[in-house]
Enzyme design. Structure first.
Site, PDB file in Angstrom:
ATOM      1  CB  SER A  67      -0.931  -0.060   1.215  1.00  0.00           C
ATOM      2  OG  SER A  67      -1.784   1.015   1.238  1.00  0.00           O
ATOM      3  CG  ASP A 285      -3.285   3.875  -1.113  1.00  0.00           C
ATOM      4  OD1 ASP A 285      -3.898   3.564  -2.147  1.00  0.00           O
ATOM      5  OD2 ASP A 285      -3.234   3.138  -0.100  1.00  0.00           O
ATOM      6  CG  ASP A 289      -6.477   0.398  -0.457  1.00  0.00           C
ATOM      7  OD1 ASP A 289      -5.627   1.305  -0.391  1.00  0.00           O
ATOM      8  OD2 ASP A 289      -6.479  -0.589   0.310  1.00  0.00           O
ATOM      9  CB  ALA A 387     -10.234  11.006   8.504  1.00  0.00           C
ATOM     10  NE  ARG A 517      -6.259   3.083  16.338  1.00  0.00           N
ATOM     11  CZ  ARG A 517      -5.387   2.956  15.351  1.00  0.00           C
ATOM     12  NH1 ARG A 517      -4.686   4.004  14.925  1.00  0.00           N
ATOM     13  NH2 ARG A 517      -5.196   1.794  14.773  1.00  0.00           N
ATOM     14  N   PRO A 518      -3.258   2.031  20.287  1.00  0.00           N
ATOM     15  CG  PRO A 518      -3.393  -0.235  20.843  1.00  0.00           C
ATOM     16  CD  PRO A 518      -4.139   1.052  20.957  1.00  0.00           C
ATOM     17  CB  SER A 519       0.071   2.110  15.432  1.00  0.00           C
ATOM     18  OG  SER A 519       0.297   1.537  14.160  1.00  0.00           O
ATOM     19  CB  THR A 521       0.382  -0.317  10.355  1.00  0.00           C
ATOM     20  OG1 THR A 521       0.428   1.069  10.694  1.00  0.00           O
ATOM     21  CG2 THR A 521      -1.007  -0.668   9.877  1.00  0.00           C
ATOM     22  NE  ARG A 526      -1.052   5.292  13.728  1.00  0.00           N
ATOM     23  CZ  ARG A 526       0.164   5.429  13.168  1.00  0.00           C
ATOM     24  NH1 ARG A 526       0.888   6.514  13.409  1.00  0.00           N
ATOM     25  NH2 ARG A 526       0.648   4.491  12.375  1.00  0.00           N
TER      26      ARG A 526
HETATM   27  C1  16G Z   1      -4.322  -0.048   7.662  1.00  0.00           C
HETATM   28  C2  16G Z   1      -5.803  -0.107   7.350  1.00  0.00           C
HETATM   29  C3  16G Z   1      -6.424   1.269   7.431  1.00  0.00           C
HETATM   30  C4  16G Z   1      -6.125   1.925   8.753  1.00  0.00           C
HETATM   31  C5  16G Z   1      -4.641   1.916   9.037  1.00  0.00           C
HETATM   32  C6  16G Z   1      -4.391   2.370  10.463  1.00  0.00           C
HETATM   33  C7  16G Z   1      -6.976  -1.507   5.752  1.00  0.00           C
HETATM   34  C8  16G Z   1      -7.104  -1.956   4.325  1.00  0.00           C
HETATM   35  N1  16G Z   1      -6.028  -0.631   5.999  1.00  0.00           N
HETATM   36  O1  16G Z   1      -3.625   0.642   6.675  1.00  0.00           O
HETATM   37  O2  16G Z   1      -7.806   1.123   7.278  1.00  0.00           O
HETATM   38  O3  16G Z   1      -6.577   3.260   8.758  1.00  0.00           O
HETATM   39  O4  16G Z   1      -4.151   0.591   8.920  1.00  0.00           O
HETATM   40  O5  16G Z   1      -3.031   2.294  10.760  1.00  0.00           O
HETATM   41  O6  16G Z   1      -7.709  -1.958   6.623  1.00  0.00           O
HETATM   42  P1  16G Z   1      -2.519   2.423  12.236  1.00  0.00           P
HETATM   43  O7  16G Z   1      -3.144   1.324  13.046  1.00  0.00           O
HETATM   44  O8  16G Z   1      -1.048   2.346  12.148  1.00  0.00           O
HETATM   45  O9  16G Z   1      -2.955   3.772  12.748  1.00  0.00           O
HETATM   46 MG    MG Z   2      -3.716   1.198   0.315  1.00  0.00          MG
END
Ligand code: 16G
Ligand code: MG
Length: 556
Positions: A67, A285, A289, A387, A517-519, A521, A526
């Site tokens: 992504s 992006d 998506d 958002a 919230r815990p990220s 990814t 955050r």
């Molecule tokens: C991922 C999610 C997205 C979410 C983001 C939050 C999908 C396809 N993608 O990219 O929806 O906004 O994670 O990231 O579900 P974070 O947990 O690091 O804030």
């Molecule tokens: Mg994407």
């Protein structure tokens, strides 16, 4: 599993051992890592996709993409039979597969899981089929090979390489295949370009007279979305679009370009400058998506005015509400269609207030497309957006049937009436907007069609409501899983006492709102804060970040 199958799996998996010392984690939407660490994961997700296909007796999709992450990363997203994301109850299995240390352990894990899920592998009868696609990352071809090997190690399973696609294209194809519809890339382009045309043809004459499709400039994140949009635009005459997507000429995927960069940094992407002041612009992006719009104002250097997912949601909601009102005119069966909207805690407070002012039911879910999608699916027409630009509009089968029936039921004298046009517009929206998953290309065409319908500029659209100033921060902590949230991430129930401390800060600011919230990814916590003035939002975010550090930071 018989001995022959077992020995094929043992042999094949010997070449795909997980990288030592790395804990792989499924994350919010699949695995994402440095591409060099992923070969074994891709092999194993190939196996998982084949089992999922056997279990559901349907076609499954596997997308190789990271992504908006940097170009050296890669990852995998799996599309379930409906075209949505892999069922959440298979995520723990995905995690254990990816981390299984050796072939024996892996095969044992597979054996146990297949017994539990009642998945049978009968030679000669295997009918697993997996559609594979990848984005433009250079590591994609190598990871595709590893995935193919995984799929082939499940006796009889078929892998179909669909080539380079956007993530939503693949999800669309999986859904179409499982519905027995035509599912090629051309079919995708055909469906969304013809439904876009229908919407344009249905613009009321008054609107059409004043319609000006002024130029739109696209930032394609130097990736696959820009390329595909180019093909799509060729199928739509008279659409004035300039696509800036220099991936093939040396521009780096997602590097200072793309929806994530634009939305988080609120600055112009590379290749945009003051010559573009006032023009309607949009960013996709890396796997297309996500979509955000923006424009550059004079005298603001490289700062942009962001028109985000919340504004898209509001525009779509307004348009659909208008059509429903026309349909229900002089009708007693009002409110037959339950229209609802789904957001996350990141939705700007002003957008939620606006949607409620429109009389809509607003539901909040935790962050992540799978949660929003699931909720939106409960409505007759459900619109969801984060958002950050992930989102779509879901029409239930019953709603589409209801619209089709109404369309057929118009007496000859009222054919071509505004009421029938409103029905046809909603039917066109249901075909244009991707029903499988949020899709920057189809979302973009829907925005463009609605702006033309309303006769609106991007500035007029942006004035639907004024965003409350907000600030996002991230904090590095010892263990982010120590934070447990509730109520769609708006309250932190653990560690104990942290929410009280946050509440005390929030109370100091008019219109203050803040959550942590815990990220899912990144290894960070955050912080999101909102207040009446920018400095206040900044201060609130800063003091809450300090609270997080006090409770969970390295010095506590
Ligand atoms: C991922 C999610 C997205 C979410 C983001 C939050 C999908 C396809 N993608 O990219 O929806 O906004 O994670 O990231 O579900 P974070 O947990 O690091 O804030
Ligand atoms: Mg994407």
């Amino acid at each position: 599993m018989n001995d022959k199958q077992r020995s094929i799996l043992l042999d094949a998996s010997a070449s795909f051992l997980p990288p030592p010392g790395t804990k792989l984690s499924y994350g919010t939407s699949g695995f994402r890592e440095d591409a060099s660490l992923l070969e074994s994961t891709m092999f194993r997700m190939g196996i998982l996709a084949a089992l999922r296909s056997l279990k559901t007796k349907s076609v499954i999709g596997l997308m190789i993409t990271a992504s908006h992450n940097k170009v050296s990363d890669n990852g995998v997203k799996i599309a379930d039979p409906s075209g949505g994301m892999l069922s959440q109850d298979w995520e723990p299995f995905a995690d254990s597969l990816a981390n299984s240390p050796d072939p024996q352990h892996l095969v044992q894990l597979l054996d146990e899981f297949m017994k539990k899920e009642n998945i049978l592998l009968n030679e000669g009868e295997c009918s697993a089929e997996i559609l594979l696609a990848r984005d433009t990352r250079p590591s994609g071809a190598r990871l595709l090979q590893a995935t193919m090997q995984g799929i082939k190690s499940v006796v009889g399973a078929i892998a179909v390489d669909m080539g380079i696609l956007t993530t939503p294209q693949l999800h669309w194809m999986v859904r179409a295949r499982n519905m027995g519809n035509k599912a090629s890339e051309l079919d995708y382009f055909h469906e969304i370009s013809t439904s876009f045309r229908s919407l344009i043809d249905l613009i009321p004459t008054e609107g059409a007279k004043s319609k000006t499709n002024d130029k739109l400039i696209i930032d394609g994140a130097n990736g696959v979305g820009g390329d595909k949009l180019e093909s799509l635009v060729k199928m739509i005459n008279g659409f004035d679009v300039e696509i800036r997507n220099t991936g093939k000429e040396g521009g780096v995927l997602n590097e200072e370009v793309g929806a994530d960069y634009v939305q988080k940094e609120k600055v112009t992407p590379q290749g945009f400058d003051m010559a573009d002041v006032g023009t309607r612009c949009a960013s996709l992006d890396g796997d297309a998506d996500r979509l955000v719009y923006f424009y550059i104002e004079p005298k603001t250097e490289n700062k942009i005015i962001l028109v985000d997912g919340d504004k898209m949601l509001s525009l779509f909601a307004l348009f659909i509400l208008d059509q429903l009102k026309i349909i229900y005119e002089d009708d007693d069966e009002e409110d037959q269609i339950r229209l609802g909207v789904v957001q996350t805690a990141y939705a700007n407070g002003a957008s939620t207030a606006y949607l409620k002012f429109l009389g809509l039911e607003v539901v909040l879910t935790p962050t992540g497309v799978k949660y929003l999608h699931e909720k939106a699916d409960e409505f007759d027409i459900g619109i969801y957006f984060e958002a950050n630009g992930h989102g779509t509009v879901l029409f239930s089968d019953a709603t589409v049937e209801w619209l089709e029936k109404r369309n057929r039921g118009f007496p000859v004298r009222s054919r071509g009436s505004e009421q029938q046009k409103a029905v046809l517009r909603l039917l066109a929206v249901s075909k244009l907007i991707n029903q499988a998953v949020g899709d920057a290309l189809s979302g973009l065409l829907l925005v463009e069609a609605i702006l033309l319908h309303m006769g609106w500029s991007i500035h007029r659209w942006n004035e639907l409501y004024q965003d409350l100033p907000s600030r996002q921060l991230k904090v590095k902590v010892v263990d982010r899983t120590a934070i447990v949230t509730a109520n769609a991430e708006t309250v932190a129930v653990e560690p104990s006492g942290i929410q009280d401390a946050i509440n005390t800060e929030v109370a100091k600011y008019p219109n203050g709102r803040c959550f942590i919230r815990p990220s899912g990814t990144e290894d960070v916590v955050r912080v999101y804060a909102e207040a009446s003035r920018q400095e206040e939002a900044d201060d609130l975010a800063k003091s809450v970040a300090q609270i997080v550090d006090r409770f969970l930071g390295f010095g506590h």
